[in-house]
Motif scaffolding. Sequence first.
Motif, mmCIF file in Angstrom:
data_model
loop_
_atom_site.group_PDB
_atom_site.id
_atom_site.type_symbol
_atom_site.label_atom_id
_atom_site.label_comp_id
_atom_site.label_asym_id
_atom_site.label_seq_id
_atom_site.Cartn_x
_atom_site.Cartn_y
_atom_site.Cartn_z
ATOM 1 N N LEU A 61 0.811 -1.220 0.000
ATOM 2 C CA LEU A 61 0.000 0.000 0.000
ATOM 3 C C LEU A 61 0.845 1.272 0.000
ATOM 4 N N ALA A 62 2.156 1.109 -0.149
ATOM 5 C CA ALA A 62 3.028 2.287 -0.047
ATOM 6 C C ALA A 62 3.772 2.562 -1.343
ATOM 7 N N ASP A 63 3.327 1.939 -2.429
ATOM 8 C CA ASP A 63 4.105 2.076 -3.660
ATOM 9 C C ASP A 63 3.549 3.118 -4.624
ATOM 10 N N GLY A 64 2.527 3.829 -4.208
ATOM 11 C CA GLY A 64 2.004 4.886 -5.066
ATOM 12 C C GLY A 64 0.939 4.428 -6.046
ATOM 13 N N ASP B 13 1.219 23.783 19.679
ATOM 14 C CA ASP B 13 0.823 24.511 18.469
ATOM 15 C C ASP B 13 1.987 24.442 17.478
ATOM 16 N N ARG B 14 1.691 24.001 16.279
ATOM 17 C CA ARG B 14 2.802 23.790 15.360
ATOM 18 C C ARG B 14 2.344 23.965 13.910
ATOM 19 N N THR B 15 3.218 24.541 13.110
ATOM 20 C CA THR B 15 2.966 24.627 11.666
ATOM 21 C C THR B 15 3.694 23.473 10.979
ATOM 22 N N VAL B 16 2.941 22.719 10.199
ATOM 23 C CA VAL B 16 3.505 21.539 9.548
ATOM 24 C C VAL B 16 4.107 21.959 8.209
ATOM 25 N N THR B 17 5.393 21.676 8.059
ATOM 26 C CA THR B 17 6.107 22.096 6.852
ATOM 27 C C THR B 17 6.443 20.901 5.964
ATOM 28 N N GLN B 18 6.793 21.210 4.729
ATOM 29 C CA GLN B 18 7.211 20.158 3.799
ATOM 30 C C GLN B 18 8.454 19.451 4.344
ATOM 31 N N PRO B 33 3.388 8.081 -1.222
ATOM 32 C CA PRO B 33 3.488 9.284 -2.077
ATOM 33 C C PRO B 33 2.414 10.332 -1.822
ATOM 34 N N ILE B 34 1.347 9.978 -1.138
ATOM 35 C CA ILE B 34 0.327 10.996 -0.851
ATOM 36 C C ILE B 34 0.911 12.092 0.059
ATOM 37 N N HIS B 35 2.011 11.755 0.734
ATOM 38 C CA HIS B 35 2.681 12.725 1.609
ATOM 39 C C HIS B 35 3.857 13.428 0.918
ATOM 40 N N LEU B 36 4.396 12.782 -0.112
ATOM 41 C CA LEU B 36 5.692 13.230 -0.634
ATOM 42 C C LEU B 36 5.691 13.623 -2.108
ATOM 43 N N ASP B 37 4.741 13.118 -2.856
ATOM 44 C CA ASP B 37 4.757 13.290 -4.304
ATOM 45 C C ASP B 37 3.600 14.205 -4.722
ATOM 46 N N ALA B 38 3.946 15.436 -5.103
ATOM 47 C CA ALA B 38 2.911 16.427 -5.425
ATOM 48 C C ALA B 38 2.047 15.976 -6.601
ATOM 49 N N ALA B 39 2.671 15.343 -7.588
ATOM 50 C CA ALA B 39 1.919 14.912 -8.772
ATOM 51 C C ALA B 39 0.935 13.805 -8.398
ATOM 52 N N PRO B 45 -8.390 12.801 -4.001
ATOM 53 C CA PRO B 45 -9.454 13.758 -3.631
ATOM 54 C C PRO B 45 -8.932 14.950 -2.823
ATOM 55 N N PHE B 46 -7.761 14.810 -2.202
ATOM 56 C CA PHE B 46 -7.217 15.917 -1.406
ATOM 57 C C PHE B 46 -6.616 16.999 -2.304
ATOM 58 N N GLY B 47 -6.129 16.597 -3.478
ATOM 59 C CA GLY B 47 -5.614 17.554 -4.435
ATOM 60 C C GLY B 47 -4.189 18.006 -4.211
ATOM 61 N N LYS B 48 -3.670 17.761 -3.025
ATOM 62 C CA LYS B 48 -2.276 18.125 -2.739
ATOM 63 C C LYS B 48 -1.765 17.279 -1.595
ATOM 64 N N ARG B 49 -0.463 17.418 -1.335
ATOM 65 C CA ARG B 49 0.151 16.574 -0.312
ATOM 66 C C ARG B 49 -0.454 16.822 1.073
ATOM 67 N N ILE B 50 -0.535 15.761 1.845
ATOM 68 C CA ILE B 50 -1.036 15.879 3.219
ATOM 69 C C ILE B 50 0.016 15.318 4.182
#
Lengths: 131, 134
Positions: A61-64, B13-18, B33-39, B45-50
């Motif tokens: 589940l971690a391969d994208g 209280d904290r600001t989460v950075t890249q 990749p949902i955390h690391l890969d912008a594309a 559905p989130f549209g950008k990294r979380i």
Amino acid sequence: MQLQDLPTGHEFPPESLIITETEAAAYAAAVGDTSAQPADRVPSMAVVAAGLSRFIKHLGLADGTVEVVHASQEVSFNRPITPGENLEIRATLKSNAERRESRFATVEMLFIDESGKVVASASSLVLVNTT
Amino acid sequence: MTIRPGDMLDSVDRTVTQAQVEAYADAAGDHNPIHLDAAFAAKTPFGKRIAHGMLTLAMVSEMLTSAYPNNWASGGRLKVRFRSPVFLGETIHVTGEVKKVTASDGVRSVEIAVGVKKDDGEDVITGQAFVQLD
């Protein structure tokens, strides 16, 4: 190993987990916890995070190729973990069902020390988008 | 020190950075990749990294460790739901409010409502923590 092929109750092979002082310090720095004392004890949540990452990886589940969302989490801690301590992770798939184009899976993990005592446990619900 | 319902724990209280998300991915071994890969994230559905849910949850644990330095790691329990994602650059506020103090067989326990909210009040995490005090 594909998540959709695994039955509820599936037991994963036990895994060894050792978090070193360096790794504990890197974790504390990453989460921004300046009060942590990684030379003496591993931040409690680091153990759960390391265990969960492994099983997400094992399940492919971690391969994208799929979208995975962490929906809920339960943890309990019985005693502090010392850096370098050898733990065994015993994980069981407690639920695994598909609903509305999403797969809902719960992995329960027990973290066991060398004397056989459970030092921490965790239950993680993840949603996998199957479309 | 007396602990009473309504007591508030010191917040985090904290600001989460890249950079923080990337450091966390390495530290926790979670390179989804949902955390690391912008594309990749753009197609979700989130549209950008979380941020990782467990990164946010680490801040809840940090708050509980600060409030109960020994007891949290030795008899603490936590049950939470992740309500909404944290996007890079967002500031979050971690809070805890004592709800109940109970005693059973000479052991005192405290129940704490824990929460993580964004600046606009949106819930990120809601849940309960339980800590044995004695």
